[in-house]
Motif scaffolding. Structure first.
Motif, mmCIF file in Angstrom:
data_model
loop_
_atom_site.group_PDB
_atom_site.id
_atom_site.type_symbol
_atom_site.label_atom_id
_atom_site.label_comp_id
_atom_site.label_asym_id
_atom_site.label_seq_id
_atom_site.Cartn_x
_atom_site.Cartn_y
_atom_site.Cartn_z
ATOM 1 N N ASN A 47 -30.116 -6.331 -5.519
ATOM 2 C CA ASN A 47 -30.281 -4.896 -5.767
ATOM 3 C C ASN A 47 -30.549 -4.114 -4.498
ATOM 4 O O ASN A 47 -29.979 -3.058 -4.287
ATOM 5 C CB ASN A 47 -31.422 -4.637 -6.760
ATOM 6 N N HIS A 48 -31.443 -4.633 -3.689
ATOM 7 C CA HIS A 48 -31.838 -3.883 -2.510
ATOM 8 C C HIS A 48 -30.977 -4.230 -1.303
ATOM 9 O O HIS A 48 -30.661 -3.379 -0.490
ATOM 10 C CB HIS A 48 -33.325 -4.095 -2.212
ATOM 11 N N GLY A 49 -30.620 -5.492 -1.176
ATOM 12 C CA GLY A 49 -29.724 -5.911 -0.110
ATOM 13 C C GLY A 49 -30.361 -6.074 1.262
ATOM 14 O O GLY A 49 -29.662 -6.187 2.262
ATOM 15 N N CYS A 50 -31.698 -6.097 1.322
ATOM 16 C CA CYS A 50 -32.339 -6.254 2.632
ATOM 17 C C CYS A 50 -32.210 -7.690 3.152
ATOM 18 O O CYS A 50 -32.301 -7.918 4.358
ATOM 19 C CB CYS A 50 -33.800 -5.812 2.588
ATOM 20 N N ILE A 51 -31.980 -8.629 2.231
ATOM 21 C CA ILE A 51 -31.702 -10.003 2.656
ATOM 22 C C ILE A 51 -30.388 -10.441 2.023
ATOM 23 O O ILE A 51 -29.927 -9.853 1.039
ATOM 24 C CB ILE A 51 -32.827 -10.998 2.272
ATOM 25 N N GLN A 76 -31.335 -20.473 4.902
ATOM 26 C CA GLN A 76 -30.123 -19.866 4.363
ATOM 27 C C GLN A 76 -30.343 -18.421 3.916
ATOM 28 O O GLN A 76 -29.820 -17.977 2.909
ATOM 29 C CB GLN A 76 -29.544 -20.732 3.241
ATOM 30 N N ILE A 77 -31.144 -17.715 4.711
ATOM 31 C CA ILE A 77 -31.404 -16.295 4.466
ATOM 32 C C ILE A 77 -31.024 -15.525 5.717
ATOM 33 O O ILE A 77 -31.402 -15.901 6.817
ATOM 34 C CB ILE A 77 -32.898 -16.038 4.167
ATOM 35 N N GLU A 78 -30.282 -14.457 5.527
ATOM 36 C CA GLU A 78 -29.977 -13.540 6.625
ATOM 37 C C GLU A 78 -30.693 -12.231 6.355
ATOM 38 O O GLU A 78 -30.791 -11.793 5.211
ATOM 39 C CB GLU A 78 -28.471 -13.300 6.730
ATOM 40 N N GLY A 79 -31.179 -11.592 7.402
ATOM 41 C CA GLY A 79 -31.892 -10.329 7.264
ATOM 42 C C GLY A 79 -33.387 -10.559 7.084
ATOM 43 O O GLY A 79 -33.872 -11.690 7.126
ATOM 44 N N LYS A 80 -34.081 -9.465 6.884
ATOM 45 C CA LYS A 80 -35.539 -9.489 6.712
ATOM 46 C C LYS A 80 -35.901 -8.646 5.505
ATOM 47 O O LYS A 80 -35.249 -7.629 5.222
ATOM 48 C CB LYS A 80 -36.255 -8.908 7.947
#
Length: 131
Positions: A47-51, A76-80
């Motif tokens: 929903n938010h797309g921060c990660i 396996q996470i991109e972003g913060k």
């Protein structure tokens, strides 16, 4: 000092838990809180797309040893996490810890002692502790 903080937290949970004092209430609330953590992570991605979750096969070279295997593995996470998603996830993890402490109280277990024993196991067995 840390023991005091964890023991005080566990005592505070004991004193504050009124509505869900039954063991069945506690274990189902603990399970629900696990689901809410998973949901918060999923919402941060969808929903938010921060990660972004980049779930692919972990590529570990054949010559990798247990000493350097973490160099080839990722979460396996991109972003913060943004501030909003971080706050939601921290709240959900806090609720989970609350019901975990409640379970410990119901079963007459000391959360700090459990953490110490688990830490000793990890320190003794190292990378083999959770294989």
């Amino acid at each position: 000092m840390k023991e005091i903080i964890i023991d005080e937290f566990q005592d505070a949970v004991h004193d504050s838990l009124i509505r869900h004092r039954s063991i069945l209430d506690i274990i189902t609330k603990l399970s629900e809180s696990n689901s809410r953590i998973n949901r918060a992570v999923a919402k941060a991605a969808t929903n938010h797309g921060c990660i972004k979750v980049v779930a692919t096969k972990q590529n570990i070279p054949e010559d990798a040893s247990l000493d350097n295997i973490t160099e080839f593995l990722s979460y396996q996470i991109e972003g913060k996490l943004c501030d909003n998603c971080r706050e939601i996830l921290e709240t959900e993890i806090g609720n989970n810890i609350y019901y975990l402490a409640a379970l410990c109280n119901a079963m007459e277990l000391n959360l700090f002692d459990i953490i110490i024993r688990q830490n000793e196991k990890i320190e003794t067995l190292g990378k083999f502790s959770m294989l």
